[in-house]
Design an enzyme around this catalytic site. Structure first.
Site, short mmCIF file in Angstrom:
data_model
loop_
_atom_site.label_atom_id
_atom_site.label_comp_id
_atom_site.label_asym_id
_atom_site.label_seq_id
_atom_site.Cartn_x
_atom_site.Cartn_y
_atom_site.Cartn_z
N ASP A 1 23.21 62.91 54.40
CA ASP A 1 22.17 63.89 54.71
C ASP A 1 21.07 63.14 55.46
OD1 ASP A 1 20.77 62.44 52.87
OD2 ASP A 1 20.58 64.04 51.41
N ASP B 1 28.53 70.68 49.29
CA ASP B 1 28.18 69.55 48.43
C ASP B 1 27.19 70.06 47.41
OD1 ASP B 1 25.70 69.56 50.29
OD2 ASP B 1 25.18 68.13 48.73
#
Lengths: 403, 403
Positions: A119, A298
């Site tokens: 991320d 996720d």
């Protein structure tokens, strides 16, 4: 010889000491293999420099280079994870980017040989609330560990993600809270778009560090406002990246709103690129969003909740701390199969969790992740078989019920 | 047909629902297989209802039914543990004896199918210092968890150990501190002897609960006083139990005193019974005491120190928190072999331990226990080969050095 292969070979020679096992590929590939006839669900295959990912897929979160309480071989052999996440914010603070560079990237540092996604740190910075300040240039924030001050710009985050070396890297965005007023959501979304352009430029200007390409995913924002979500999806689609993500959901809004926004965005994002819904969610959320055309998920839920004793099973959701499990010597989840779920009993796991034994966190984490990967794999099988819609209708109430 | 086999078969039928995989055996067997020519070290084999133990052996400590941070299959396949310990004090408090009875004993509760040994709780109660009171009848103590009051008598401890169902069970003793004045050591030792007689009587009066015999080991006490140790060893030897233990050492006395007492006691304990030195110790302690004739060891050191970042390796002792390991990307201990020691790097493990990641405790615990089991197995191989003494001289400075 195709140009990309020539380029690949020359780069391979340049980085021969860092050669990876997989055949060198220039960039990520995605292929839709099957489409469910009664929903927007699809089964696909992503090819990355570190191997293939069969979609829909759930990605275990490996915050600081470790999926908490889980060995790398358990991820591979028991859970059958195909890709894991790393958090840029955490990795930047610890072990730090210099060390990761010296190691040759995160794959070499933690030994995980399959694909990794990082991320951008946007979500963690957003979570700091009191300790950050967002400007057009970037984000000032204070470390949650030692209060040290840092500044993330889109360019800096791209450089950090280059150093971590994940196969898929996320653009820096601002994740708006829920609720969020329209004016703020609009202005924040527009800044996220400007940041995206800066991320793309930086990636174009720089080279990967470890001999394989990295693929940038932009992130759609826009809070829960349809017109903003539409504008953001169109902006992101126009960037023609190789994969796209939906952010800013699962931040407290009702599930129905999340589904509505997800559907709206999925319909606007290109069909031939993977769609990644960030930070989602429960087993039910996964099934519903797969039906809307999401390919990748996720969430910390399976691991974080595991450590608190919440188990997701093929029969429903178990709070193992409840007294009703105290004398239940049956396996945790016989139908799921796998070592931890069939070897250890509910009563034993309850004893471990109640007494804060590390093994409790280990068992529950491996179990929950095994279940999540089983669930998305089942979804895929049913999409391939053409009966995903019927299967979802049947399994959703089972896996959602509290036992 | 020998009497014991007839008795065995009838008991087997009685407890057929609790039948274990191993052939039923009436009680523990011990065989000395080889004797080192230049020391008192010996290689042997203990046969228990749950299988064989090759000695000298180290027994990982599974305090509350779990060897902390280690899966049962890791104990079996990676560490190659042959027997593990359970702590009666901890198991009595949590999960409690009623639950263990309902489970069918500790083996069935935690799934460990090989031999188990339980201590008597004597050492833990001794450690409570402020919260216990020792009388001739037994020990009053307050739980370290909730302050609840409990009373352990030799008889009660035997009943508890029956309920836990370990293959080898320890008599209740008082573990004297170091230093300890002569008068107290003598009086305490004499009480431990009287308690031993009560333990033996109770075991004779009661039956095992799960269809296999349990073997009681008495414990030699006597602090660091030669005449007391001699008296205690003679008393214990005269009880003619199938195995004997040495307690009250490794409680703060200099290593030389521990070796002196161990040698004195080993020489007096029967040669044809296994000798168990309780709570010992470092790799060097193990090697020295094997040379004195000790067959069995247990210690929390490899697991407790692992969680703090101290690693025992084939090259020496590592404090992984030291900055010198920060950029050492070499495996933890390549020569040792095994998954965790060759897969994970020192730098990665350091990152995990520094950041209190659960995986750090997992890796370090499996590594240290693998090393301890490797060390005693190496000792055994060298006793069998007849060169234990020379090997010990060569390896002792290596495994003891700080890297």
């Amino acid at each position: 010889m195709p140009v990309c292969l020539v380029k690949a070979i020359s780069r391979f020679c340049l980085f021969s000491t860092l050669a990876i096992n997989q055949e060198y590929i220039e960039s990520m590939q995605f292929e839709v293999i099957a489409q469910d006839p009664k929903s927007k669900a699809r089964a696909g295959k992503i090819t990355t420099p570190h191997g293939e990912i069969l979609t829909p897929i759930f990605m275990p979160v490996g915050t600081a280079g470790t999926v908490k309480a889980v060995h790398q071989r358990e991820l591979e052999n028991d859970i059958k994870a195909q890709i894991i996440l790393g958090n840029t914010y955490h990795l930047y603070l610890r072990p730090g980017i210099e060390l990761l560079k010296k190691a040759g990237g995160l794959h070499r540092f933690n030994g995980w040989k399959r694909p990794i996604l990082t991320d951008s740190g946007g979500y963690q910075v957003y979570s700091l609330t009191e300790n950050r300040q967002i400007t057009e240039e970037g984000v000032f924030f204070k470390s949650h560990i030692d209060g040290s001050k840092h500044f993330f710009t889109p360019e800096k985050v791209m450089d950090i993600e280059r150093a971590i070396g994940a196969d898929i890297i996320m653009a820096l965005d601002e994740c708006t809270p829920y609720p969020c007023d329209y004016a703020y959501a609009k202005q924040s979304m527009e800044m996220t778009h400007r940041w995206l352009k800066r991320c793309i430029r930086r990636i174009e200007e720089t080279e990967p560090l470890y001999g394989y390409e990295q693929t940038l995913f932009p992130i759609v924002q826009g809070s829960v406002y349809k017109d903003l979500r539409q504008a953001s999806a169109e902006f992101v689609a126009a960037c023609e990246c190789d994969g796209n993500a939906i952010g800013g959901l699962s931040v407290g809004e009702p599930a129905e709103l999340m589904y509505e926004m997800t559907e709206l965005v999925c319909d606007l994002l290109p069909k031939d690129k993977p769609r990644y819904l960030m930070g989602v969610g429960t087993p039910a959320n996964l099934l519903e969003c797969i039906a809307l055309g999401v390919d990748m998920f996720d969430c910390v839920m399976p691991t974080r909740n595991a450590r608190n004793g919440m188990l997701f099973t093929t029969q429903g959701i178990i709070n193992i701390r409840n007294k009703k499990w105290q004398e239940d010597f049956s396996p945790i989840d016989e139908p799921l199969g796998g070592y931890v779920s069939t070897f250890y009993s509910k009563a034993y796991l309850r004893h471990l969790i109640m007494n804060k034994e590390i093994l409790g966190a280990q068992i529950a984490s491996v179990h929950n992740l095994t279940f999540y990967l089983w669930l998305v794999n089942q979804a895929r099988e049913h999409i391939l078989a053409g009966d995903f819609y019927e299967w979802k209708k049947q399994i959703l109430p089972i896996v959602s019920q509290r036992l």
